[in-house]
Write a protein that holds these residues in place. Sequence first.
Motif, PDB file in Angstrom:
ATOM      1  N   ARG A  57       0.798  -1.136   0.032  1.00 37.63           N
ATOM      2  CA  ARG A  57       0.210   0.241   0.269  1.00 37.63           C
ATOM      3  C   ARG A  57       0.768   1.277  -0.111  1.00 37.63           C
ATOM      4  O   ARG A  57       1.990   1.293   0.830  1.00 37.63           O
ATOM      5  CB  ARG A  57      -0.306  -0.513   1.004  1.00 37.63           C
ATOM      6  CG  ARG A  57      -1.803  -0.770   0.502  1.00 37.63           C
ATOM      7  CD  ARG A  57      -2.840  -1.419   0.278  1.00 37.63           C
ATOM      8  NE  ARG A  57      -3.444   0.092  -0.226  1.00 37.63           N
ATOM      9  CZ  ARG A  57      -5.098   0.263   0.697  1.00 37.63           C
ATOM     10  NH1 ARG A  57      -5.443  -0.956   1.838  1.00 37.63           N
ATOM     11  NH2 ARG A  57      -5.435   0.947   0.641  1.00 37.63           N
ATOM     12  N   HIS A  58       0.270   2.574  -0.586  1.00 33.94           N
ATOM     13  CA  HIS A  58       1.496   3.420  -0.715  1.00 33.94           C
ATOM     14  C   HIS A  58       0.096   4.471  -0.384  1.00 33.94           C
ATOM     15  O   HIS A  58      -0.036   5.595  -0.700  1.00 33.94           O
ATOM     16  CB  HIS A  58       0.868   4.117  -2.050  1.00 33.94           C
ATOM     17  CG  HIS A  58       2.525   2.867  -3.249  1.00 33.94           C
ATOM     18  ND1 HIS A  58       3.498   2.769  -2.653  1.00 33.94           N
ATOM     19  CD2 HIS A  58       1.793   1.877  -3.404  1.00 33.94           C
ATOM     20  CE1 HIS A  58       4.110   1.902  -2.945  1.00 33.94           C
ATOM     21  NE2 HIS A  58       3.361   1.230  -4.486  1.00 33.94           N
ATOM     22  N   ASP A  59       0.576   4.807   1.209  1.00 33.30           N
ATOM     23  CA  ASP A  59      -0.495   5.530   2.136  1.00 33.30           C
ATOM     24  C   ASP A  59       0.316   7.030   2.278  1.00 33.30           C
ATOM     25  O   ASP A  59       1.593   6.276   2.227  1.00 33.30           O
ATOM     26  CB  ASP A  59      -0.884   5.546   3.379  1.00 33.30           C
ATOM     27  CG  ASP A  59       0.243   4.706   4.590  1.00 33.30           C
ATOM     28  OD1 ASP A  59       0.531   5.545   5.263  1.00 33.30           O
ATOM     29  OD2 ASP A  59       0.262   3.805   4.413  1.00 33.30           O
ATOM     30  N   LEU A  60      -0.023   8.367   2.952  1.00 33.62           N
ATOM     31  CA  LEU A  60       0.715   9.181   2.213  1.00 33.62           C
ATOM     32  C   LEU A  60       1.719   9.114   3.712  1.00 33.62           C
ATOM     33  O   LEU A  60       3.015  10.034   3.345  1.00 33.62           O
ATOM     34  CB  LEU A  60       0.071  10.481   2.646  1.00 33.62           C
ATOM     35  CG  LEU A  60      -1.102  11.031   1.756  1.00 33.62           C
ATOM     36  CD1 LEU A  60      -2.017  11.770   1.788  1.00 33.62           C
ATOM     37  CD2 LEU A  60       0.417  11.263   0.316  1.00 33.62           C
ATOM     38  N   LEU A  61       1.463   8.555   4.627  1.00 32.25           N
ATOM     39  CA  LEU A  61       2.209   8.662   6.089  1.00 32.25           C
ATOM     40  C   LEU A  61       3.788   7.554   5.481  1.00 32.25           C
ATOM     41  O   LEU A  61       4.482   7.917   6.030  1.00 32.25           O
ATOM     42  CB  LEU A  61       1.712   7.712   6.788  1.00 32.25           C
ATOM     43  CG  LEU A  61       0.936   8.952   7.546  1.00 32.25           C
ATOM     44  CD1 LEU A  61       0.081   8.046   8.815  1.00 32.25           C
ATOM     45  CD2 LEU A  61       1.573  10.000   7.960  1.00 32.25           C
ATOM     46  N   HIS A  62       3.428   6.590   5.087  1.00 30.54           N
ATOM     47  CA  HIS A  62       4.565   5.817   4.075  1.00 30.54           C
ATOM     48  C   HIS A  62       5.368   5.789   2.935  1.00 30.54           C
ATOM     49  O   HIS A  62       6.519   6.352   2.845  1.00 30.54           O
ATOM     50  CB  HIS A  62       3.760   4.781   4.071  1.00 30.54           C
ATOM     51  CG  HIS A  62       4.795   3.870   2.557  1.00 30.54           C
ATOM     52  ND1 HIS A  62       5.945   4.310   2.530  1.00 30.54           N
ATOM     53  CD2 HIS A  62       5.227   1.827   2.146  1.00 30.54           C
ATOM     54  CE1 HIS A  62       6.559   2.859   1.719  1.00 30.54           C
ATOM     55  NE2 HIS A  62       5.941   1.806   1.720  1.00 30.54           N
ATOM     56  N   GLU A  63       4.507   7.493   2.214  1.00 30.37           N
ATOM     57  CA  GLU A  63       4.841   8.080   0.722  1.00 30.37           C
ATOM     58  C   GLU A  63       6.068   8.846   1.972  1.00 30.37           C
ATOM     59  O   GLU A  63       6.995   9.393   1.573  1.00 30.37           O
ATOM     60  CB  GLU A  63       3.844   8.969   0.196  1.00 30.37           C
ATOM     61  CG  GLU A  63       3.626   7.578   0.162  1.00 30.37           C
ATOM     62  CD  GLU A  63       4.209   6.987  -1.449  1.00 30.37           C
ATOM     63  OE1 GLU A  63       5.039   7.652  -2.374  1.00 30.37           O
ATOM     64  OE2 GLU A  63       4.146   5.373  -1.398  1.00 30.37           O
ATOM     65  N   PHE A  64       5.702   9.861   3.263  1.00 31.89           N
ATOM     66  CA  PHE A  64       5.810  11.377   3.351  1.00 31.89           C
ATOM     67  C   PHE A  64       6.195  10.670   4.605  1.00 31.89           C
ATOM     68  O   PHE A  64       5.797  12.272   5.593  1.00 31.89           O
ATOM     69  CB  PHE A  64       5.064  12.798   3.465  1.00 31.89           C
ATOM     70  CG  PHE A  64       4.954  12.429   1.567  1.00 31.89           C
ATOM     71  CD1 PHE A  64       6.037  13.463   0.969  1.00 31.89           C
ATOM     72  CD2 PHE A  64       3.720  12.567   0.707  1.00 31.89           C
ATOM     73  CE1 PHE A  64       6.187  12.857  -0.732  1.00 31.89           C
ATOM     74  CE2 PHE A  64       3.244  13.715  -0.167  1.00 31.89           C
ATOM     75  CZ  PHE A  64       4.327  13.276  -1.273  1.00 31.89           C
ATOM     76  N   PRO A  65       7.529  10.215   5.326  1.00 32.23           N
ATOM     77  CA  PRO A  65       7.434   9.798   7.133  1.00 32.23           C
ATOM     78  C   PRO A  65       8.026  11.161   7.899  1.00 32.23           C
ATOM     79  O   PRO A  65       7.243  11.607   8.317  1.00 32.23           O
ATOM     80  CB  PRO A  65       8.329   9.424   7.538  1.00 32.23           C
ATOM     81  CG  PRO A  65       9.260   8.428   5.645  1.00 32.23           C
ATOM     82  CD  PRO A  65       7.813   8.900   4.716  1.00 32.23           C
ATOM     83  N   GLU A  66       8.989  11.533   6.729  1.00 32.95           N
ATOM     84  CA  GLU A  66       9.489  13.226   7.215  1.00 32.95           C
ATOM     85  C   GLU A  66       8.319  13.760   7.416  1.00 32.95           C
ATOM     86  O   GLU A  66       8.558  15.166   8.091  1.00 32.95           O
ATOM     87  CB  GLU A  66      10.390  13.317   6.278  1.00 32.95           C
ATOM     88  CG  GLU A  66      10.224  14.138   4.955  1.00 32.95           C
ATOM     89  CD  GLU A  66       9.825  12.885   3.876  1.00 32.95           C
ATOM     90  OE1 GLU A  66       9.527  12.696   2.663  1.00 32.95           O
ATOM     91  OE2 GLU A  66       9.717  11.987   3.763  1.00 32.95           O
ATOM     92  N   PHE A  67       7.383  14.079   7.116  1.00 34.50           N
ATOM     93  CA  PHE A  67       6.257  14.928   7.083  1.00 34.50           C
ATOM     94  C   PHE A  67       5.242  14.769   7.786  1.00 34.50           C
ATOM     95  O   PHE A  67       4.084  14.807   7.569  1.00 34.50           O
ATOM     96  CB  PHE A  67       5.564  15.637   5.953  1.00 34.50           C
ATOM     97  CG  PHE A  67       6.447  16.256   4.798  1.00 34.50           C
ATOM     98  CD1 PHE A  67       6.919  17.961   5.217  1.00 34.50           C
ATOM     99  CD2 PHE A  67       7.359  16.038   3.762  1.00 34.50           C
ATOM    100  CE1 PHE A  67       7.748  18.244   4.436  1.00 34.50           C
ATOM    101  CE2 PHE A  67       8.446  16.565   2.958  1.00 34.50           C
ATOM    102  CZ  PHE A  67       8.510  18.006   3.213  1.00 34.50           C
ATOM    103  N   GLN A  68       5.264  13.834   8.970  1.00 33.61           N
ATOM    104  CA  GLN A  68       3.834  13.259   9.731  1.00 33.61           C
ATOM    105  C   GLN A  68       3.640  14.140  10.242  1.00 33.61           C
ATOM    106  O   GLN A  68       2.006  14.233  10.651  1.00 33.61           O
ATOM    107  CB  GLN A  68       4.740  11.816  10.832  1.00 33.61           C
ATOM    108  CG  GLN A  68       3.799  11.332  11.018  1.00 33.61           C
ATOM    109  CD  GLN A  68       3.632  10.128  12.003  1.00 33.61           C
ATOM    110  OE1 GLN A  68       5.126   9.534  12.076  1.00 33.61           O
ATOM    111  NE2 GLN A  68       2.552   9.541  12.926  1.00 33.61           N
ATOM    112  N   GLU A  69       4.108  15.179  10.673  1.00 34.92           N
ATOM    113  CA  GLU A  69       3.347  15.861  11.854  1.00 34.92           C
ATOM    114  C   GLU A  69       2.688  16.845  11.344  1.00 34.92           C
ATOM    115  O   GLU A  69       1.728  17.655  11.372  1.00 34.92           O
ATOM    116  CB  GLU A  69       4.412  16.673  12.775  1.00 34.92           C
ATOM    117  CG  GLU A  69       5.657  15.914  13.671  1.00 34.92           C
ATOM    118  CD  GLU A  69       5.525  16.406  15.003  1.00 34.92           C
ATOM    119  OE1 GLU A  69       5.943  17.736  14.478  1.00 34.92           O
ATOM    120  OE2 GLU A  69       7.091  15.817  15.623  1.00 34.92           O
TER     121      GLU A  69
END
Length: 76
Positions: free
Chosen positions: A3-15
């Motif tokens: 899966r390609h959820d956004l938290l996986h795609e952009f882990p550095e931007f989680q906050e």
Amino acid sequence: MERHDLLHEFPEFQEKLDALKASNHHFKALFDKYHEVEKEIHQINTGEKVAIDEYAHELKAKLLHIKDEIFTHLRS
């Protein structure tokens, strides 16, 4: 299939993802639409849902467009 959820795609931007979802209605709508389209693509890729190739390609292009718009918000 992965899966390609956004938290996986952009882990550095989680906050920032969490903050924008909470404070920006347009961003929240983009976030939700991304996951809706990503889920449908995943269902097609795993055979859970059947679709013609042209439709699958359109979905993938739509997902990339949404992802680009989300990334623009994250960088600003």
